[in-house]
Write a protein that holds these residues in place. Structure first.
Motif, mmCIF file in Angstrom:
data_model
loop_
_atom_site.group_PDB
_atom_site.id
_atom_site.type_symbol
_atom_site.label_atom_id
_atom_site.label_comp_id
_atom_site.label_asym_id
_atom_site.label_seq_id
_atom_site.Cartn_x
_atom_site.Cartn_y
_atom_site.Cartn_z
ATOM 1 N N ALA A 165 0.813 -1.220 0.000
ATOM 2 C CA ALA A 165 0.000 0.000 0.000
ATOM 3 C C ALA A 165 0.842 1.264 0.000
ATOM 4 O O ALA A 165 0.468 2.272 -0.619
ATOM 5 N N VAL A 166 2.001 1.240 0.691
ATOM 6 C CA VAL A 166 2.805 2.465 0.769
ATOM 7 C C VAL A 166 3.420 2.829 -0.583
ATOM 8 O O VAL A 166 3.928 3.952 -0.749
ATOM 9 N N ARG A 167 3.351 1.930 -1.524
ATOM 10 C CA ARG A 167 3.795 2.256 -2.885
ATOM 11 C C ARG A 167 2.710 3.017 -3.645
ATOM 12 O O ARG A 167 2.973 3.587 -4.699
ATOM 13 N N GLN A 168 1.478 2.994 -3.082
ATOM 14 C CA GLN A 168 0.363 3.675 -3.731
ATOM 15 C C GLN A 168 0.042 5.022 -3.079
ATOM 16 O O GLN A 168 -0.457 5.932 -3.739
ATOM 17 N N VAL A 169 0.301 5.134 -1.787
ATOM 18 C CA VAL A 169 -0.121 6.329 -1.062
ATOM 19 C C VAL A 169 0.847 6.581 0.086
ATOM 20 O O VAL A 169 1.438 5.636 0.624
ATOM 21 N N ALA A 170 1.026 7.865 0.457
ATOM 22 C CA ALA A 170 1.914 8.228 1.563
ATOM 23 C C ALA A 170 1.168 9.139 2.534
ATOM 24 O O ALA A 170 0.405 10.016 2.125
ATOM 25 N N TYR A 171 1.388 8.919 3.830
ATOM 26 C CA TYR A 171 0.760 9.747 4.864
ATOM 27 C C TYR A 171 1.772 10.604 5.608
ATOM 28 O O TYR A 171 1.433 11.640 6.158
ATOM 29 N N THR A 172 3.008 10.128 5.655
ATOM 30 C CA THR A 172 4.068 10.860 6.339
ATOM 31 C C THR A 172 5.311 10.833 5.447
ATOM 32 O O THR A 172 5.353 10.095 4.458
ATOM 33 N N PRO A 173 6.317 11.613 5.777
ATOM 34 C CA PRO A 173 7.567 11.568 4.987
ATOM 35 C C PRO A 173 8.361 10.280 5.213
ATOM 36 O O PRO A 173 9.375 10.069 4.543
ATOM 37 N N TRP A 174 7.921 9.446 6.154
ATOM 38 C CA TRP A 174 8.680 8.246 6.507
ATOM 39 C C TRP A 174 7.891 6.985 6.137
ATOM 40 O O TRP A 174 6.917 6.635 6.811
ATOM 41 N N PRO A 175 8.294 6.285 5.092
ATOM 42 C CA PRO A 175 7.566 5.089 4.630
ATOM 43 C C PRO A 175 7.377 4.034 5.711
ATOM 44 O O PRO A 175 6.311 3.399 5.776
ATOM 45 N N LEU A 176 8.368 3.844 6.580
ATOM 46 C CA LEU A 176 8.238 2.832 7.631
ATOM 47 C C LEU A 176 7.112 3.193 8.604
ATOM 48 O O LEU A 176 6.398 2.307 9.094
#
Length: 285
Positions: free
Chosen positions: A113-124
């Motif tokens: 999912a993190v390849r589709q959308v981001a909520y913070t500057p930190w993927p982890l």
């Protein structure tokens, strides 16, 4: 949605007959509300029927890139199916085993999912947020599934803001077809098969559409249900007494004198208001 609804209505009816022919039915806790004793033997695992109907309809019509959500739902449905079988297995799954499997499936989905959308500057951190949402929602929806039509109604309302997406249309149609048979008095329960899959997929849908922050408010009923369980356990461990008559919250309200249909109706109204408020504050779907 219409195709999913018709398929779900038909497949759920077939599932009821099939489960009755096998002599399989829900076991009702004797320490719960006495009105539930009449539900003993009601066919369960109805999630198999409405999820299959929704998936088939999505296969015909779906073009929104949410196939990954169905894979997530399949994993949680299979886990819920093992839970529903319970005593039929050589050894039922322990709580820690179930949580470990939920975490593994949620982690795989979150990494995708993190390849589709981001909520913070930190993927982890995004992975952690989505993982917690998926696992938390799967369990919260499971706790909510305790009254005729309750979880199906709540989940249907949560899906309405996402109606433009074929995924939401087909899952909503599947739920409506199931509700035809699940309305009080229910002829079939969705079981963990349906509730865990629903929680995971609804949370995943919020995550993939950039609306994850709205989920705790919109899903206020499942949030209250799971918090009531946590509060009950912690209070009992500390004092040796019960905070509520029984958890989750809907059982406490039943034992306090609320009729089952009244609880379902009022929780549906609360969900509608909370969902409208959440998406109003969040700028719409």
């Amino acid at each position: 949605m219409a195709l999913a609804l018709l398929l779900s209505w038909f497949l759920t009816a077939v599932w009821i007959v099939f489960m009755k022919s096998l002599g399989l039915g829900k076991r009702v806790r004797t320490d719960g509300p006495k009105t539930h004793l009449a539900k003993e033997g009601t066919p369960s695992m109805g999630g198999v029927a409405f999820l299959l109907a929704a998936f088939l309809a999505y296969g015909f019509m779906g073009r929104d890139g949410f196939l990954g959500l169905w894979l997530l739902g399949l994993g949680f449905a299979l886990l819920g199916f093992l839970d529903d079988l319970g005593g039929s297995l050589a050894r039922p799954l322990r709580a820690r085993e179930k949580l470990a499997l939920q975490t593994l499936m949620g982690l795989v989905f979150a990494l995708w999912a993190v390849r589709q959308v981001a909520y913070t500057p930190w993927p982890l951190l995004d992975v952690l947020l989505i993982l917690l949402a998926v696992v938390g929602a799967a369990n919260a929806f499971n706790f909510t599934d305790g009254l005729d039509g309750l979880l199906a109604s709540v989940a249907a309302l949560l899906l309405l803001p996402f109606y433009p997406y074929p995924f939401a249309q087909t899952l909503l149609g599947g739920l409506l077809g199931f509700l035809w048979h699940n309305a009080p008095r229910a002829k079939v329960f969705m079981g963990d098969t349906g509730s865990q899959a629903l929680g995971a997929m609804v949370a995943g849908l919020f995550a993939l559409t950039g609306k994850l922050w709205l989920l705790p408010l919109a899903a206020i009923v499942p949030v209250l249900e799971v918090l009531s369980v946590v509060a009950q356990v912690l209070y009992f461990r500390k004092t040796g007494r019960r905070l509520l008559r029984m958890s989750p919250l809907h059982h406490h309200l039943e034992l306090s004198g609320w009729e089952e249909a009244k609880i379902v109706f009022r929780f549906a109204v609360l969900t509608a208001l909370a969902t409208a408020l959440a998406f109003g504050l969040g700028g719409g779907a």
